[in-house]
Write an enzyme that holds these catalytic residues in place. Structure first.
Site, PDB file in Angstrom:
ATOM      1  CG  LEU A 122      -1.764   1.236   1.485  1.00 39.96           C
ATOM      2  CD1 LEU A 122      -3.159   0.838   1.969  1.00 39.96           C
ATOM      3  CD2 LEU A 122      -1.127   2.180   2.524  1.00 39.96           C
ATOM      4  CG  LEU A 123       1.695   5.380  -2.641  1.00 46.42           C
ATOM      5  CD1 LEU A 123       2.566   5.406  -3.884  1.00 46.42           C
ATOM      6  CD2 LEU A 123       0.459   6.241  -2.854  1.00 46.42           C
ATOM      7  CG  ASP A 168      -0.253  10.601   3.852  1.00 44.27           C
ATOM      8  OD1 ASP A 168      -1.266  10.005   3.464  1.00 44.27           O
ATOM      9  OD2 ASP A 168      -0.136  11.063   4.997  1.00 44.27           O
ATOM     10  CE1 TYR A 194       1.996   5.275  10.731  1.00 45.58           C
ATOM     11  CE2 TYR A 194       0.623   6.793  11.978  1.00 45.58           C
ATOM     12  CZ  TYR A 194       0.871   5.519  11.498  1.00 45.58           C
ATOM     13  OH  TYR A 194       0.001   4.508  11.786  1.00 45.58           O
ATOM     14  CB  SER A 195       2.966  11.948   6.689  1.00 43.30           C
ATOM     15  OG  SER A 195       2.389  10.989   5.851  1.00 43.30           O
ATOM     16  NE  ARG A 214      -2.283  11.171  11.935  1.00 39.68           N
ATOM     17  CZ  ARG A 214      -3.226  10.848  12.821  1.00 39.68           C
ATOM     18  NH1 ARG A 214      -2.895  10.561  14.065  1.00 39.68           N
ATOM     19  NH2 ARG A 214      -4.493  10.833  12.464  1.00 39.68           N
ATOM     20  CG  ASP A 215       0.669  13.974   9.265  1.00 40.62           C
ATOM     21  OD1 ASP A 215       1.250  12.897   9.479  1.00 40.62           O
ATOM     22  OD2 ASP A 215      -0.565  14.054   9.087  1.00 40.62           O
TER      23      ASP A 215
END
Ligand code: FRU
Length: 488
Positions: free
Chosen positions: A43-44, A46, A105-106, A168-169
């Site tokens: 899976l892809l 962000d 994570y992103s 996050r991010d």
């Protein structure tokens, strides 16, 4: 749909061989893309760390190797010289420390000043305790010019206790006038409202401190979590881009996760983003989320944006084949009439292989250009041989409404999010530019006024198109541009 155990989802990838069988299967899929970045397996989601540096574009994506599941996330690295052709470089950030034990994570990228061409990557270390409590850390990795990575031993900072576990991010920004670095992070307040929190420092890798919550007057109650926030300056105007979750918006069907922007002015002294207008959706189609603008592009009038061609909490037909997701084409963003306009990049003409006669047959991979002399228009893509079914693009001039309806396609998915997406355009429809890959369609309206991006999974019978008025159409077959090789 396949059920995944926690162990399966969060299994650590040790060798390429572990996914070699999966890889052999998925490359056989009819829906593998040819000019869009897609996952090598699994899976892809962000796009991450999009940056221009030393003659090369670097673009990473959130990757879970095992299948169409949001499990353990890695940063997978791709590069391009021209934003058209892309190469797979393999995994860049592995979730291999205590701080990111359940996923890298992103996040975003920044060119380290005065160093030997290093790129600093800022990401969220998604840590989970035994009892599954989440703790988010803001972590860094240096990617040097030889492609070697070096992860900092300690995160820059952990979560703020004033907000829930949803933090996050990180988007790293340098604000020249203040000679200061900022990191903006998507967050959720304790009363479950989406927000952005801000950190600041005089140094890139040290002395980060919590600066406060970003105030956005009028948007105190706008979804319950804001993912992937960023503040860009385009043509002298500040733009707050983010993804509000669990929110209903007009003309968005039953979709609850969105990606949009507010134009305004950023007051860094008081941490207020002063809106100049309302929230606008970035992309009016079905599948577009977590958009990121490239860092370091050296042109203050425009930005280059790429997004995940997918949505959280959604399922796609290729899930059955154990892979999912792709990125959108990169787009040029500019401001026109107090709106962001999004155009396909000029360099995409390089993809054109050959112009073909528009007989009503639709190549699996092509570009279409439609000139509308005026009035209403209806275009059906992926119709059956008798002209039935398909994805319908409809424009009515009386109200300047353009809509896309994928309800007529054989392969239905995410129907509960609604079959129709609509948008009122500012000027009459004169032009459409449409990019079709094996499992996606991107429809650019009036040279940037609006874009509708959607995954589509046409069957072998859905090979036609029907254009209903006296508009003219040109079609080009396109060359493959994203090397789909097995690099891990
Ligand atoms: C958005 C998102 C981010 C997170 C990442 C995890 O799609 O949920 O908030 O960092 O995906 O893959």
């Amino acid at each position: 749909m396949r059920e995944w155990t926690k162990e399966e989802k969060y299994r650590v990838l040790k060798t390429k061989e572990e996914i070699a069988g999966l890889r052999e299967r998925i490359v056989e899929s009819d829906y593998r893309q040819t000019f869009h970045i897609q996952p090598t397996t699994g899976l892809l989601n962000d796009p991450n760390g999009f940056v221009w540096h030393d003659g090369l574009w670097h673009l990473f994506y959130q990757w879970c190797p095992w299948g169409a599941v949001h499990g353990l996330k890695y940063w997978y690295h791709t590069t391009s010289k021209n934003l058209v052709t892309w190469e797979n470089k393999g995994v860049c950030i592995r979730p291999d420390t205590e701080y990111d034990n359940k996923g890298a994570y992103s996040g975003s990228a920044f060119i380290v000043p005065n160093k030997n061409g290093d790129i600093a990557l800022f990401y969220t270390g998604n840590h989970r305790e035994e009892d599954w409590t989440r703790i988010s850390y803001t972590c860094t990795v240096i990617l040097d010019k030889d492609g070697k990575t070096n992860k900092a031993e300690k995160p820059l900072f952990g979560p703020s206790p004033e907000f829930t576990e949803h933090q996050r991010d990180p988007k790293i920004l340098y604000i020249k006038e203040r000679n200061k670095y900022y990191i903006v992070i998507g967050a959720q307040t304790k009363n479950k409202k989406g927000t952005v929190i801000v950190y600041e420092s005089d140094k890139l890798f040290e002395e980060w401190k919590f600066a406060g919550e970003l105030k956005v007057p009028g948007f105190e109650d706008f979804g319950d979590m804001w993912e992937c926030p960023s503040i860009e300056n385009i043509g002298g105007k500040d733009v707050l881009i983010f993804c509000p979750q669990h929110l209903n918006l007009p003309r968005r069907g039953n979709a609850i996760h969105h990606n949009g922007y507010i134009l305004g002015t950023m007051d860094w002294d008081n941490l207020v983003f002063i809106p100049d207008g309302s929230f606008h959706v970035l992309d009016f189609g079905y599948d577009s989320y977590a958009a990121e603008c490239a860092a370091n592009i050296q042109d203050s009038d425009k930005a280059v944006l790429v997004a995940w061609m997918g949505l959280p909490d959604s399922a796609y037909p290729t899930d059955e084949e154990d892979w999912s997701g792709c990125l959108t084409l990169p787009r040029e963003l500019k401001i026109r009439n107090r709106r962001l306009i999004q155009k396909p990049l000029d360099c995409l003409v390089e993809l054109r292989e050959q112009e073909i006669e528009p007989t009503g047959e639709l190549p699996r991979v092509c570009e279409m250009e439609i000139e509308n002399p005026g009035g209403d228009l209806e275009l059906k893509l992926f119709t059956k041989a008798d002209g039935s079914g398909g994805l319908t693009i409809k424009y009515t001039d009386s109200d300047k409404m353009i809509s896309v309806n994928r309800g007529g396609l054989d392969n239905q998915f995410n129907e509960e999010q609604g079959q129709i997406r609509e948008h009122l355009i500012d000027f009459s429809l004169s032009h459409l530019r449409i990019y079709i890959d094996r499992s996606s369609v991107e429809i650019f309206v009036n040279n940037g006024d609006a874009v509708f991006t959607s995954r589509v999974f046409p069957t072998k019978e859905e090979i036609g198109f029907v254009l209903s008025n006296n508009a003219t159409v040109k079609i080009w077959k396109l060359k493959p541009a994203v090397k789909d090789d097995f690099v891990v």
